[in-house]
Motif scaffolding. Structure first.
Motif, mmCIF file in Angstrom:
data_model
loop_
_atom_site.group_PDB
_atom_site.id
_atom_site.type_symbol
_atom_site.label_atom_id
_atom_site.label_comp_id
_atom_site.label_asym_id
_atom_site.label_seq_id
_atom_site.Cartn_x
_atom_site.Cartn_y
_atom_site.Cartn_z
ATOM 1 N N MET A 1 0.281 17.441 63.914
ATOM 2 C CA MET A 1 1.737 17.597 63.791
ATOM 3 C C MET A 1 2.166 18.977 64.283
ATOM 4 S SD MET A 1 4.079 17.651 60.364
ATOM 5 C CE MET A 1 4.294 15.895 60.269
ATOM 6 N N LEU A 3 4.783 21.750 64.014
ATOM 7 C CA LEU A 3 5.863 22.176 63.126
ATOM 8 C C LEU A 3 6.897 22.976 63.907
ATOM 9 C CD1 LEU A 3 3.802 23.437 60.025
ATOM 10 C CD2 LEU A 3 4.977 21.247 60.270
ATOM 11 N N GLN A 8 6.422 26.474 60.655
ATOM 12 C CA GLN A 8 5.113 27.058 60.989
ATOM 13 C C GLN A 8 4.957 28.440 60.346
ATOM 14 O OE1 GLN A 8 2.563 25.479 63.088
ATOM 15 N NE2 GLN A 8 1.476 27.007 61.889
ATOM 16 N N TYR A 29 6.452 17.875 55.354
ATOM 17 C CA TYR A 29 5.652 18.300 56.514
ATOM 18 C C TYR A 29 4.698 19.454 56.206
ATOM 19 C CZ TYR A 29 8.801 15.587 59.567
ATOM 20 O OH TYR A 29 9.517 14.583 60.171
ATOM 21 N N TYR A 33 0.728 19.291 56.692
ATOM 22 C CA TYR A 33 0.098 20.153 57.703
ATOM 23 C C TYR A 33 -1.044 20.970 57.083
ATOM 24 C CZ TYR A 33 -0.390 24.183 60.829
ATOM 25 O OH TYR A 33 -0.889 25.174 61.631
ATOM 26 N N ARG A 36 -4.086 18.864 56.321
ATOM 27 C CA ARG A 36 -4.788 18.548 57.570
ATOM 28 C C ARG A 36 -5.577 19.754 58.094
ATOM 29 N NH1 ARG A 36 -5.220 13.870 57.103
ATOM 30 N NH2 ARG A 36 -4.048 12.239 58.140
ATOM 31 N N GLN A 37 -5.054 20.950 57.855
ATOM 32 C CA GLN A 37 -5.730 22.174 58.312
ATOM 33 C C GLN A 37 -6.800 22.639 57.316
ATOM 34 O OE1 GLN A 37 -4.858 24.140 61.221
ATOM 35 N NE2 GLN A 37 -3.784 22.267 61.783
#
Ligand SMILES: C[S@@+](CC[C@H](N)C(=O)[O-])C[C@H]1O[C@@H](n2cnc3c(N)ncnc32)[C@H](O)[C@@H]1O
Length: 233
Positions: A1, A3, A8, A29, A33, A36-37
């Motif tokens: 994704m 951002l 971000q 979001y 994010y 996922r990171q």
């Protein structure tokens, strides 16, 4: 994704930690994010609006994140027990609402190691409230999206925190000045320009009220210029 620049910059400030609570998550979001990171292991995505929370629920469903991300419907920090989240994020709201959420959820707010706050307006009042109410501001960031520059504040509970020496530091953000943030010059130019326009209009008005307001603006302009000079030295 991918951002947006604002999201971000917020995500980049979240320390590697176990649980993040995103209050007013809407789309969800940032927690998505960070999971996922592998920067967080668990996320509590909360919102006062069922409609907003449904966006985060849909993201969790689509991405099969039920084991590491949950949603909670409710007002501010009322959805959290003290100690549940290492990091609390409150972004995309007014500074007054963020302050209210922190006040009403005091125990949960103070139990977190880090607060990431992204006020859309009322930044000056929020900084002042934090420093007068046992929080230290440990970092600040700016993020530019289109022509708008957003402010992000990192705070920690600290009863020894002291207020700023000059009023202008609540407005501009002392941590941004201290680290000579790369966007600060441009941001200050915008603030100075905006103030000069207001001063021009007030000068045309010439009522008793506008004379007093003009004096305030002139003082603020002098303080902004002083900060700006520090940045170019
Ligand atoms: C503009 S969105 C910001 C979404 C996301 N945090 C961001 O920065 O992009 C504001 C969200 O805050 C939620 N909100 C407003 N007041 C709230 C409250 N007291 N407690 C929890 N959520 C709230 C709204 O429903 C909305 O989804």
């Amino acid at each position: 994704m991918i951002l947006s620049a604002r999201l971000q910059a917020i995500a980049d400030l979240v320390p590697i930690s176990h649980t993040l609570a995103d209050i007013g998550t809407d789309h969800g979001y940032i927690p998505f994010y960070l999971i996922r990171q592998n920067r967080i292991q668990y996320a509590i995505a909360a919102d006062i609006s069922e409609g907003s929370l449904n966006k985060a629920r849909e993201l969790i469903r689509q991405q099969n994140l039920e084991h590491c991300m949950e949603t909670r419907l409710g007002d501010g920090l009322s959805v959290l027990s003290p100690g549940e989240a290492n990091t609390i994020l409150i972004a995309g709201m007014g500074g007054a609402l963020i302050r209210e959420i922190l006040e009403q959820g005091d125990a949960a707010a103070r139990s977190a190691s880090t607060l990431i706050l992204q006020p859309m307006i009322g930044q000056q009042e929020l900084r002042k409230w934090l420093l007068n109410n046992g929080y230290a501001i440990t970092d600040e960031e700016l993020a530019k999206e289109g022509r708008r520059i957003y402010e992000i504040i990192v705070a920690v509970s600290d009863q020894t925190a002291a207020g700023y020496e000059k009023e202008v530091f609540y407005d501009v953000g002392w941590k941004l000045i201290e680290k000579k943030h790369p966007l600060l010059k441009e941001w200050m130019q915008g603030k100075i320009h905006g103030l000069e326009e207001i001063m021009d209009n007030l000068e045309k008005g010439k009522t008793g009220l506008s004379a007093a307001r003009l004096q305030e603006c002139k003082e603020k302009h002098r303080q902004y210029k002083e900060v700006y000079r520090c940045l170019i030295e």
